[in-house]
Design a protein around this motif. Structure first.
Motif, PDB file in Angstrom:
ATOM      1  N   GLN A   1       0.832  -1.211   0.000  1.00 38.84           N
ATOM      2  CA  GLN A   1       0.000   0.000   0.000  1.00 38.84           C
ATOM      3  C   GLN A   1       0.862   1.255   0.000  1.00 38.84           C
ATOM      4  N   VAL A   2       1.871   1.277   0.859  1.00 40.03           N
ATOM      5  CA  VAL A   2       2.765   2.432   0.942  1.00 40.03           C
ATOM      6  C   VAL A   2       3.446   2.662  -0.402  1.00 40.03           C
TER       7      VAL A   2
ATOM      8  N   TYR B   1       4.446   5.293  -5.736  1.00 37.90           N
ATOM      9  CA  TYR B   1       4.529   5.181  -7.188  1.00 37.90           C
ATOM     10  C   TYR B   1       3.533   6.107  -7.882  1.00 37.90           C
ATOM     11  N   ASP B   2       2.368   6.311  -7.247  1.00 32.96           N
ATOM     12  CA  ASP B   2       1.324   7.160  -7.833  1.00 32.96           C
ATOM     13  C   ASP B   2       1.504   8.638  -7.510  1.00 32.96           C
ATOM     14  N   GLY B   3       2.558   8.967  -6.742  1.00 34.79           N
ATOM     15  CA  GLY B   3       2.801  10.359  -6.393  1.00 34.79           C
ATOM     16  C   GLY B   3       1.934  10.855  -5.245  1.00 34.79           C
ATOM     17  N   ARG B   4       1.394   9.935  -4.450  1.00 31.12           N
ATOM     18  CA  ARG B   4       0.536  10.296  -3.319  1.00 31.12           C
ATOM     19  C   ARG B   4       1.290  10.058  -2.011  1.00 31.12           C
ATOM     20  N   LYS B   5       2.301  10.880  -1.778  1.00 29.15           N
ATOM     21  CA  LYS B   5       3.169  10.697  -0.612  1.00 29.15           C
ATOM     22  C   LYS B   5       2.404  10.866   0.702  1.00 29.15           C
TER      23      LYS B   5
ATOM     24  N   GLU C   1      -0.675  10.109   1.368  1.00 24.38           N
ATOM     25  CA  GLU C   1      -1.392   8.862   1.636  1.00 24.38           C
ATOM     26  C   GLU C   1      -0.431   7.776   2.116  1.00 24.38           C
ATOM     27  N   ALA C   2       0.753   7.721   1.524  1.00 19.52           N
ATOM     28  CA  ALA C   2       1.757   6.737   1.953  1.00 19.52           C
ATOM     29  C   ALA C   2       2.153   6.974   3.403  1.00 19.52           C
ATOM     30  N   ILE C   3       2.331   8.237   3.761  1.00 17.55           N
ATOM     31  CA  ILE C   3       2.701   8.579   5.137  1.00 17.55           C
ATOM     32  C   ILE C   3       1.585   8.192   6.100  1.00 17.55           C
ATOM     33  N   LYS C   4       0.331   8.418   5.711  1.00 20.51           N
ATOM     34  CA  LYS C   4      -0.801   8.044   6.574  1.00 20.51           C
ATOM     35  C   LYS C   4      -0.807   6.545   6.846  1.00 20.51           C
ATOM     36  N   VAL C   5      -0.643   5.755   5.789  1.00 19.61           N
ATOM     37  CA  VAL C   5      -0.632   4.292   5.956  1.00 19.61           C
ATOM     38  C   VAL C   5       0.523   3.890   6.866  1.00 19.61           C
ATOM     39  N   TYR C   6       1.696   4.468   6.621  1.00 23.06           N
ATOM     40  CA  TYR C   6       2.875   4.135   7.417  1.00 23.06           C
ATOM     41  C   TYR C   6       2.670   4.490   8.889  1.00 23.06           C
ATOM     42  N   ARG C   7       2.152   5.693   9.133  1.00 25.85           N
ATOM     43  CA  ARG C   7       1.947   6.128  10.519  1.00 25.85           C
ATOM     44  C   ARG C   7       0.934   5.258  11.244  1.00 25.85           C
TER      45      ARG C   7
END
Length: 92
Positions: A11-12, A17-21, A23-29
């Motif tokens: 997911q991260v 890859y889609d340029g949605r950093k 969203e990646a940070i939210k999933v990671y956090r």
């Protein structure tokens, strides 16, 4: 890096890859409980590694659109200049 499940990493990375950093940070956090700065720093490093290994997977470069905006502005200004010149030439 902290342990995430394969699904969480997928997911991260898909967000990166889609340029949605963000969203990646939210999933990671959510997965790690890490703070915002720590998460951003870790994912910035991870993204850099991914860009080095798989640059073709990234849909955006983070700078997309800037050149297009400048081009549209230039074309618009040229169009206005041409219209003003035509109006002056035709005595309008």
């Amino acid at each position: 890096m902290p342990d995430l499940t394969d699904d969480q990493w997928s997911q991260v990375e898909a967000h990166l890859y889609d340029g949605r950093k963000i969203e990646a940070i939210k999933v990671y956090r959510e997965a790690t409980g890490a703070g915002l700065k720590e998460s951003k720093d870790i994912l910035d490093q991870h993204e850099a590694e991914l860009r080095g290994q798989f640059p073709e997977r990234f849909k955006t470069t983070g700078k997309a659109g800037c050149g297009t905006a400048v081009m549209l502005l230039a074309v618009g200004l040229l169009g206005l200049g041409a219209a003003a010149l035509a109006a002056t030439y035709h005595g309008v």
